[in-house]
Motif scaffolding. Structure first.
Motif, PDB file in Angstrom:
ATOM      1  N   GLU A  94       8.063  -6.488  38.829  1.00 62.65           N
ATOM      2  CA  GLU A  94       7.060  -5.754  39.585  1.00 62.65           C
ATOM      3  C   GLU A  94       6.471  -4.663  38.711  1.00 62.65           C
TER       4      GLU A  94
ATOM      5  N   ASP B  47      12.789   0.110  35.010  1.00 63.84           N
ATOM      6  CA  ASP B  47      14.161  -0.043  35.489  1.00 63.84           C
ATOM      7  C   ASP B  47      14.499  -1.521  35.365  1.00 63.84           C
TER       8      ASP B  47
ATOM      9  N   VAL C  48       4.089  -1.424  39.211  1.00 59.93           N
ATOM     10  CA  VAL C  48       3.591  -0.551  40.265  1.00 59.93           C
ATOM     11  C   VAL C  48       2.920   0.667  39.638  1.00 59.93           C
ATOM     12  N   SER C  49       1.717   0.980  40.112  1.00 60.79           N
ATOM     13  CA  SER C  49       1.042   2.217  39.718  1.00 60.79           C
ATOM     14  C   SER C  49       0.943   3.090  40.965  1.00 60.79           C
ATOM     15  N   PRO C  50       0.575   4.358  40.814  1.00 62.41           N
ATOM     16  CA  PRO C  50       0.440   5.202  42.013  1.00 62.41           C
ATOM     17  C   PRO C  50      -0.579   4.656  43.015  1.00 62.41           C
TER      18      PRO C  50
ATOM     19  N   GLU D 147       2.448   5.282  35.135  1.00 63.22           N
ATOM     20  CA  GLU D 147       1.643   6.452  35.500  1.00 63.22           C
ATOM     21  C   GLU D 147       0.246   5.996  35.894  1.00 63.22           C
TER      22      GLU D 147
ATOM     23  N   THR E 296      11.488  -3.541  37.244  1.00 64.65           N
ATOM     24  CA  THR E 296      10.398  -2.820  37.892  1.00 64.65           C
ATOM     25  C   THR E 296       9.852  -1.809  36.906  1.00 64.65           C
TER      26      THR E 296
ATOM     27  N   LEU F 246       0.442  -1.875  44.019  1.00 56.44           N
ATOM     28  CA  LEU F 246       1.321  -2.853  43.388  1.00 56.44           C
ATOM     29  C   LEU F 246       0.421  -3.831  42.635  1.00 56.44           C
TER      30      LEU F 246
ATOM     31  N   LEU G 256       7.363   1.280  36.689  1.00 58.46           N
ATOM     32  CA  LEU G 256       6.602   2.276  37.438  1.00 58.46           C
ATOM     33  C   LEU G 256       5.671   2.960  36.450  1.00 58.46           C
TER      34      LEU G 256
ATOM     35  N   GLY H 116       5.067   5.658  31.729  1.00 63.13           N
ATOM     36  CA  GLY H 116       5.854   5.381  32.919  1.00 63.13           C
ATOM     37  C   GLY H 116       7.314   5.159  32.600  1.00 63.13           C
TER      38      GLY H 116
END
Length: 134
Positions: free
Chosen positions: A8, A71, A10-12, A82, A78, A15, A80, A68
């Motif tokens: 995955e 994980d 993901v940005s702010p 920025e 995942t 998805l 994550l 970012g």
């Protein structure tokens, strides 16, 4: 055939990806790393760069991330970000705009640590020029 796992991005804002993949190449701050199924658990910071996906169906895809964290677990990964965009959505003009904004922030930075971090980010963005034009 390589074993797949869930990835995955993901940005702010949203998805961007949730897909079964066989491998993901991540631009870690300590170097590029390839994640595959059953990878040892790791958490790493991510620098501005290109994330390359090898999907379980054989398709490949690329996204550009602007920092970012990732994980990584044996069952999935995942990232994550920025900020992130699909490679097709990034053009030279938008990249130059990001570089100019970072240069303006550098001009106003007061602390050495902050200046150093911005200089590193500008360097990472200028490295992306080749990926965007290539």
């Amino acid at each position: 055939m390589a074993e797949s796992f869930n990835f995955e991005l993901v940005s702010p804002e949203r998805l961007l990806v949730s897909a079964d993949v066989t491998a993901v190449v991540i631009p870690g701050t300590d170097g590029e790393m390839t994640v595959m199924a059953s990878h040892a658990p790791v958490m790493t910071t991510v620098k501005a760069g290109v994330v390359k996906l090898s999907k379980a169906d054989g398709a490949e895809d690329k996204f550009v991330v602007f920092g970012g964290f990732a994980d990584i677990l044996p069952t999935g990964c995942t990232l994550l970000a920025e900020s992130a965009v699909h490679m097709d959505e990034l053009n030279a003009a938008s990249l130059e705009s990001r570089i100019e904004a970072a240069r303006n922030e550098l001009a106003n930075a007061e602390h050495h640590e902050h200046r150093s971090a911005i200089e590193d980010f500008i360097f990472q963005l200028t490295e992306l020029r080749g990926a965007v034009s290539g």
